[in-house]
Scaffold this motif. Structure first.
Motif, mmCIF file in Angstrom:
data_model
loop_
_atom_site.group_PDB
_atom_site.id
_atom_site.type_symbol
_atom_site.label_atom_id
_atom_site.label_comp_id
_atom_site.label_asym_id
_atom_site.label_seq_id
_atom_site.Cartn_x
_atom_site.Cartn_y
_atom_site.Cartn_z
ATOM 1 N N PHE A 29 0.825 -1.209 0.000
ATOM 2 C CA PHE A 29 0.000 0.000 0.000
ATOM 3 C C PHE A 29 0.859 1.258 0.000
ATOM 4 C CE2 PHE A 29 -3.239 -2.810 2.299
ATOM 5 C CZ PHE A 29 -3.921 -3.070 1.128
ATOM 6 N N LEU A 30 1.995 1.214 0.670
ATOM 7 C CA LEU A 30 2.886 2.372 0.728
ATOM 8 C C LEU A 30 3.424 2.700 -0.664
ATOM 9 C CD1 LEU A 30 4.466 4.477 2.329
ATOM 10 C CD2 LEU A 30 6.176 2.716 2.840
ATOM 11 N N ALA A 31 3.921 1.703 -1.366
ATOM 12 C CA ALA A 31 4.461 1.927 -2.712
ATOM 13 C C ALA A 31 3.377 2.413 -3.666
ATOM 14 C CB ALA A 31 5.098 0.639 -3.234
ATOM 15 N N ARG A 32 2.197 1.821 -3.566
ATOM 16 C CA ARG A 32 1.109 2.216 -4.469
ATOM 17 C C ARG A 32 0.649 3.641 -4.194
ATOM 18 N NH1 ARG A 32 -4.353 -1.197 -4.337
ATOM 19 N NH2 ARG A 32 -4.701 0.125 -2.510
ATOM 20 N N THR A 33 0.521 3.999 -2.920
ATOM 21 C CA THR A 33 0.064 5.354 -2.584
ATOM 22 C C THR A 33 1.082 6.403 -3.016
ATOM 23 O OG1 THR A 33 -1.136 4.458 -0.672
ATOM 24 C CG2 THR A 33 -0.764 6.836 -0.730
ATOM 25 N N CYS A 34 2.354 6.126 -2.796
ATOM 26 C CA CYS A 34 3.392 7.067 -3.235
ATOM 27 C C CYS A 34 3.336 7.266 -4.741
ATOM 28 C CB CYS A 34 4.775 6.561 -2.814
ATOM 29 S SG CYS A 34 5.097 6.640 -1.044
ATOM 30 N N ARG A 35 3.092 6.197 -5.462
ATOM 31 C CA ARG A 35 3.006 6.269 -6.919
ATOM 32 C C ARG A 35 1.781 7.076 -7.342
ATOM 33 N NH1 ARG A 35 3.635 1.375 -7.467
ATOM 34 N NH2 ARG A 35 1.472 0.671 -7.692
ATOM 35 N N GLU A 36 0.643 6.830 -6.687
ATOM 36 C CA GLU A 36 -0.586 7.530 -7.053
ATOM 37 C C GLU A 36 -0.526 9.019 -6.721
ATOM 38 O OE1 GLU A 36 -3.554 5.387 -4.943
ATOM 39 O OE2 GLU A 36 -3.699 3.756 -6.418
ATOM 40 N N LEU A 37 0.116 9.367 -5.595
ATOM 41 C CA LEU A 37 0.204 10.764 -5.187
ATOM 42 C C LEU A 37 1.377 11.495 -5.828
ATOM 43 C CD1 LEU A 37 -0.658 10.538 -1.367
ATOM 44 C CD2 LEU A 37 -2.183 11.035 -3.291
ATOM 45 N N ARG A 57 9.679 8.082 -2.975
ATOM 46 C CA ARG A 57 9.578 6.778 -2.330
ATOM 47 C C ARG A 57 9.721 6.909 -0.822
ATOM 48 N NH1 ARG A 57 9.935 1.529 -3.955
ATOM 49 N NH2 ARG A 57 10.745 0.021 -2.445
ATOM 50 N N LYS A 58 8.846 6.274 -0.080
ATOM 51 C CA LYS A 58 8.892 6.270 1.380
ATOM 52 C C LYS A 58 9.042 4.834 1.877
ATOM 53 C CE LYS A 58 5.985 10.417 1.981
ATOM 54 N NZ LYS A 58 6.942 11.243 2.727
ATOM 55 N N SER A 59 9.433 4.707 3.127
ATOM 56 C CA SER A 59 9.625 3.384 3.716
ATOM 57 C C SER A 59 9.033 3.358 5.123
ATOM 58 C CB SER A 59 11.115 3.034 3.770
ATOM 59 O OG SER A 59 11.809 3.971 4.592
ATOM 60 N N LEU A 60 8.991 2.182 5.705
ATOM 61 C CA LEU A 60 8.526 2.027 7.075
ATOM 62 C C LEU A 60 9.718 2.089 8.021
ATOM 63 C CD1 LEU A 60 6.047 -0.966 6.585
ATOM 64 C CD2 LEU A 60 5.490 1.472 6.617
ATOM 65 N N SER A 61 9.601 2.849 9.105
ATOM 66 C CA SER A 61 10.687 2.940 10.076
ATOM 67 C C SER A 61 10.824 1.616 10.827
ATOM 68 C CB SER A 61 10.418 4.077 11.061
ATOM 69 O OG SER A 61 9.302 3.756 11.877
ATOM 70 N N PRO A 62 11.954 1.354 11.458
ATOM 71 C CA PRO A 62 12.176 0.076 12.153
ATOM 72 C C PRO A 62 11.102 -0.274 13.181
ATOM 73 C CG PRO A 62 14.240 1.252 11.941
ATOM 74 C CD PRO A 62 13.168 2.189 11.471
ATOM 75 N N GLY A 63 10.576 0.724 13.879
ATOM 76 C CA GLY A 63 9.584 0.419 14.911
ATOM 77 C C GLY A 63 8.175 0.247 14.400
ATOM 78 N N THR A 64 7.955 0.520 13.127
ATOM 79 C CA THR A 64 6.596 0.469 12.589
ATOM 80 C C THR A 64 6.060 -0.953 12.513
ATOM 81 O OG1 THR A 64 7.027 2.454 11.290
ATOM 82 C CG2 THR A 64 5.133 1.133 10.661
ATOM 83 N N ALA A 65 6.905 -1.904 12.164
ATOM 84 C CA ALA A 65 6.459 -3.297 12.060
ATOM 85 C C ALA A 65 5.921 -3.799 13.394
ATOM 86 C CB ALA A 65 7.608 -4.184 11.590
ATOM 87 N N ARG A 88 -3.160 7.610 4.620
ATOM 88 C CA ARG A 88 -3.221 8.810 5.451
ATOM 89 C C ARG A 88 -1.819 9.236 5.887
ATOM 90 N NH1 ARG A 88 -6.984 7.123 9.105
ATOM 91 N NH2 ARG A 88 -5.417 6.093 10.365
ATOM 92 N N ALA A 89 -0.997 8.263 6.266
ATOM 93 C CA ALA A 89 0.361 8.568 6.710
ATOM 94 C C ALA A 89 1.176 9.183 5.590
ATOM 95 C CB ALA A 89 1.030 7.291 7.223
ATOM 96 N N VAL A 90 1.028 8.650 4.379
ATOM 97 C CA VAL A 90 1.769 9.209 3.242
ATOM 98 C C VAL A 90 1.332 10.646 2.969
ATOM 99 C CG1 VAL A 90 2.172 9.007 0.757
ATOM 100 C CG2 VAL A 90 2.168 6.962 2.183
ATOM 101 N N ALA A 91 0.032 10.904 3.083
ATOM 102 C CA ALA A 91 -0.482 12.239 2.796
ATOM 103 C C ALA A 91 -0.057 13.262 3.843
ATOM 104 C CB ALA A 91 -2.012 12.197 2.711
ATOM 105 N N SER A 113 2.623 12.859 6.270
ATOM 106 C CA SER A 113 4.025 12.862 6.694
ATOM 107 C C SER A 113 4.920 13.570 5.672
ATOM 108 C CB SER A 113 4.518 11.421 6.876
ATOM 109 O OG SER A 113 5.893 11.414 7.219
ATOM 110 N N ASP A 114 5.858 14.348 6.202
ATOM 111 C CA ASP A 114 6.843 15.020 5.355
ATOM 112 C C ASP A 114 8.181 14.289 5.340
ATOM 113 O OD1 ASP A 114 5.081 17.111 4.695
ATOM 114 O OD2 ASP A 114 5.537 18.130 6.595
ATOM 115 N N ASP A 115 8.278 13.208 6.111
ATOM 116 C CA ASP A 115 9.530 12.454 6.213
ATOM 117 C C ASP A 115 9.556 11.298 5.214
ATOM 118 O OD1 ASP A 115 10.324 14.105 8.317
ATOM 119 O OD2 ASP A 115 9.274 12.841 9.783
ATOM 120 N N ASP A 116 10.744 10.756 5.006
ATOM 121 C CA ASP A 116 10.898 9.638 4.072
ATOM 122 C C ASP A 116 10.535 8.298 4.698
ATOM 123 O OD1 ASP A 116 11.754 11.340 2.088
ATOM 124 O OD2 ASP A 116 13.885 11.103 2.576
ATOM 125 N N ALA A 117 10.555 8.232 6.021
ATOM 126 C CA ALA A 117 10.223 6.987 6.722
ATOM 127 C C ALA A 117 8.993 7.209 7.589
ATOM 128 C CB ALA A 117 11.400 6.515 7.570
#
Length: 492
Positions: free
Chosen positions: A362-370, A374-382, A403-406, A408-412
Motif C-alpha cells: 500500500f505504501l508503494a502504491r500510494t506514493c506512486r498515485e500521489l 519513495r517512502k519506507s517504514l521505520s524500524p519500529g513500525t512493524a 493517510r500517513a503518506v499524505a 508525513s513530510d519524512d521519508d520513513a
C-alpha cells in the motif's frame, strides 16, 4: 439426447509435451505434437488398440490434444508422479479404484493439479462436495462433446491465465492481493479452484477483508474473463426497486418508467455478477433470484417475455446467512444455491505474517498515485503494526498507510504517522487510575496533533481533512468537540 462416448468411462491426464502412443503390449503407435497437453487414458477393463482407435478420432485430436493409454489407476498415479501434468479428468465409477479415491490420492501428492470429475451417478450435492474438496469441475453424463471440450478448454485457459498472472506480478502479489501466510495461501488455493468451476461462490468474512478483490480474481482467471464483470451492493438498493434493478423493467411498468431498461443480469450475460451483501436481498425477491440461478430465466418488471442470461453469480456477506435461514430472513434453498463454493476470508489479525508486506504494498502504491518520492517504514513500525488488532482489517490498514503518506513530510513512516486507532472511541477509565489517565491523555493528545496536521495540510478545510484522515466529516466534527480541538478554517 447426446450420450458420452464409451472411451470416456475412464480417468484422463493432460500434459504439455509430445507423447508416443502405445498399445496394451507397449508397442509404439505414433507421435502427435504436444500443442496443449497429453491425454493419458485409464480403462478399467484393460487397455488395448481397440480402445485407442476411438481416441485418435476423438474431438481432443481436432483440438490439438495428444492421446495415450494407461490401463491401471495405480500405474497412472506413478505416471503422474513422474511427469508435470496440467489437468486430470477422472470418471467417478471404476471397479478397481473409484474416481473420488483417485482424486484424493492425486490431491495428496499433487495439490496444485486441477481435477475434473465425470459421472453418470452424481447429483448436485456430489458436485458441491467434490468442488469443496478441491475438484476443478464436474460433468454429469450424458453430455455432448462440445460441453466436454468447453470444460477442458476452460481448464487449460485458466491454468495459462494463472501462470501468466503469476509470472507478471511480484511473488507476493496476486491480482492486487498480497500475502504469504498459511491462512492466505489456503484461501488462494480455493479461489483458483472456484474460478475454474461453473458453480456460484459465496465469499464470507468480516468487513474490510477484501471480498470484492477475491470476486474480481475469480472472474479474471475464469473462462468468463473476456465477459463483463458487474457488481452491486444489495444493501444500496431500496427494497421496492430491487427487482427492477436486477431484472430490468419495461416501459410503463411503474410511474417514472418512461422507457425500457435492462437489468443487471442482462448486462452481465456471458460474464460475472458480484452481488455484495446478498443477505440484504428482500425476501420477496429471493424466489426470483433463485429461479435465475436454477434456470437462467427471468422476466423484466412489467414484461411477459421470458429472457435468459448466462451469468456466474458471486455473492458476499459479512452476516451469518445460515443463521438467517433459521430465523426466516433468508430462503434456505437460495442459501444452498448461492453457497455452492464457500470461501471464508480470515481477518487480518489471523494473518500477522502479511501485515508488513501489505503495508509496504500500500505504501508503494500510494506514493506512486500521489506522485511523491519513495517512502519506507521505520524500524519500529512493524512492531506497531503487529500490536494493533486491526478491527477494520485490510481496508483499515490501507487507509492508515494512505493517510500517513499524505500527512508525513519524512521519508520513513513512524508508528505515530499511521494514526492507529484514530477513529476508535476513547476508553472510559476510573479517575483513580492515574497511570491509565496519563496514558489515555497522551493518546488524546496524539489524536489532537494528527487532526491539527490534517487540517493544516488541507488548507483549513475540515471536509478535506476528514478525507485525508479517512473519516466522515460528521465524525471529524465530533472528534473536534470531544478532544477540544479548536478547528480553525472553513467547513468546505
Amino acid at each position: 439426447m447426446p450420450t458420452s462416448p464409451s472411451w470416456l468411462d475412464s480417468a484422463v491426464f493432460y500434459e504439455i509435451y509430445p507423447q508416443t502412443f502405445c498399445d496394451s503390449n507397449g508397442d509404439g503407435i505414433g507421435d502427435l505434437p504436444g500443442i496443449v497437453s497429453k491425454l493419458d487414458y485409464l480403462q478399467s477393463l484393460g487397455v488395448n488398440a481397440l480402445w485407442l482407435n476411438p481416441c485418435f478420432d476423438s474431438p481432443f485430436q481436432d483440438a490439438g490434444y495428444d492421446v495415450t493409454v494407461e490401463g491401471d489407476p495405480d500405474q497412472a498415479l506413478r505416471v503422474a508422479a513422474a511427469g508435470t501434468f496440467d489437468l486430470i479428468l477422472c470418471d467417478v465409477r471404476m471397479p478397481k479404484m473409484d474416481g473420488l479415491a483417485l482424486f484424493r490420492r492425486c490431491r495428496e501428492r499433487h495439490p496444485e493439479l486441477p481435477v475434473i470429475l465425470i459421472t453418470a451417478f452424481g447429483k448436485i450435492e456430489d458436485a458441491v462436495e467434490a468442488m469443496r474438496a478441491g475438484a476443478f469441475d464436474y460433468i454429469s453424463k450424458p453430455f455432448d462433446e462440445a460441453e466436454l471440450l468447453r470444460v477442458v478448454g476452460n481448464a487449460v485457459a485458466t491454468s495459462e491465465a494463472v501462470d501468466r498472472e503469476g509470472a507478471s506480478a511480484p511473488a507476493e502479489e496476486w491480482f492486487g492481493m498480497v500475502g504469504g501466510s498459511p491462512a492466505w495461501l489456503d484461501v488462494r488455493k480455493v479461489i483458483e479452484k472456484a474460478a475454474a468451476s461453473p458453480f456460484s461462490v459465496l465469499i464470507t468474512g468480516e468487513t474490510g477483508t477484501g471480498k470484492e478483490l477475491v470476486a474480481r480474481a475469480i472472474h479474471r482467471i475464469s473462462g468468463r474473463r473476456d465477459g463483463p464483470f458487474l457488481k452491486i451492493n444489495g444493501a444500496a438498493i431500496p427494497p421496492t426497486l430491487w427487482e427492477a434493478e436486477m431484472f430490468g423493467y419495461e416501459k410503463g411498468a411503474f410511474t417514472g418508467a418512461v422507457q425500457s431498461k435492462p437489468g443487471r443480469f442482462e448486462l452481465a450475460d456471458g460474464g460475472t455478477f458480484f452481488l455484495d451483501e446478498v443477505g440484504e436481498v428482500p425476501l420477496t425477491a429471493q424466489g426470483k433470484l433463485l429461479r435465475v440461478l436454477e434456470d437462467g430465466e427471468f422476466e423484466r418488471v412489467g414484461g411477459v417475455k421470458t429472457l435468459t442470461a448466462d451469468v456466474r453469480l458471486i455473492c458476499a456477506s459479512n452476516r451469518d446467512l445460515k443463521r438467517d435461514t433459521s430465523l426466516g430472513r433468508f430462503r434456505e434453498d437460495l442459501y444452498y444455491r448461492v453457497s455452492g463454493i464457500p470461501i471464508h476470508l480470515p481477518p487480518l489479525r489471523d494473518r500477522r505474517e502479511d501485515l508488513v508486506p501489505l503495508a509496504e504494498f500500500f505504501l508503494a502504491r500510494t506514493c506512486r498515485e500521489l506522485g511523491v518520492g519513495r517512502k519506507s517504514l521505520s524500524p519500529g513500525t512493524a512492531e506497531a503494526l503487529d500490536r494493533y488488532p486491526w478491527p477494520g482489517n485490510i481496508r483499515e490498514l490501507e487507509n492508515a498507510v494512505a493517510r500517513a503518506v499524505a500527512l508525513s513530510d519524512d521519508d520513513a513512516l513512524t508508528p505515530a504517522d499511521l494514526c492507529l486507532g484514530l477513529a476508535e472511541p476513547d476508553v472510559v477509565i476510573s479517575p483513580a487510575d492515574v497511570e491509565g489517565e496519563r496514558f489515555h491523555e497522551s493518546v488524546r493528545e496524539h489524536k489532537r496533533s494528527v487532526i491539527r496536521r490534517a487540517i493544516a495540510k488541507a488548507g483549513g478545510s475540515k471536509s478535506r481533512a476528514a478525507e485525508l484522515l479517512g473519516l466522515s466529516p460528521t465524525y471529524l466534527s465530533r472528534l473536534l468537540r470531544v478532544l477540544g480541538v479548536e478547528g480553525k478554517g472553513n467547513g468546505a
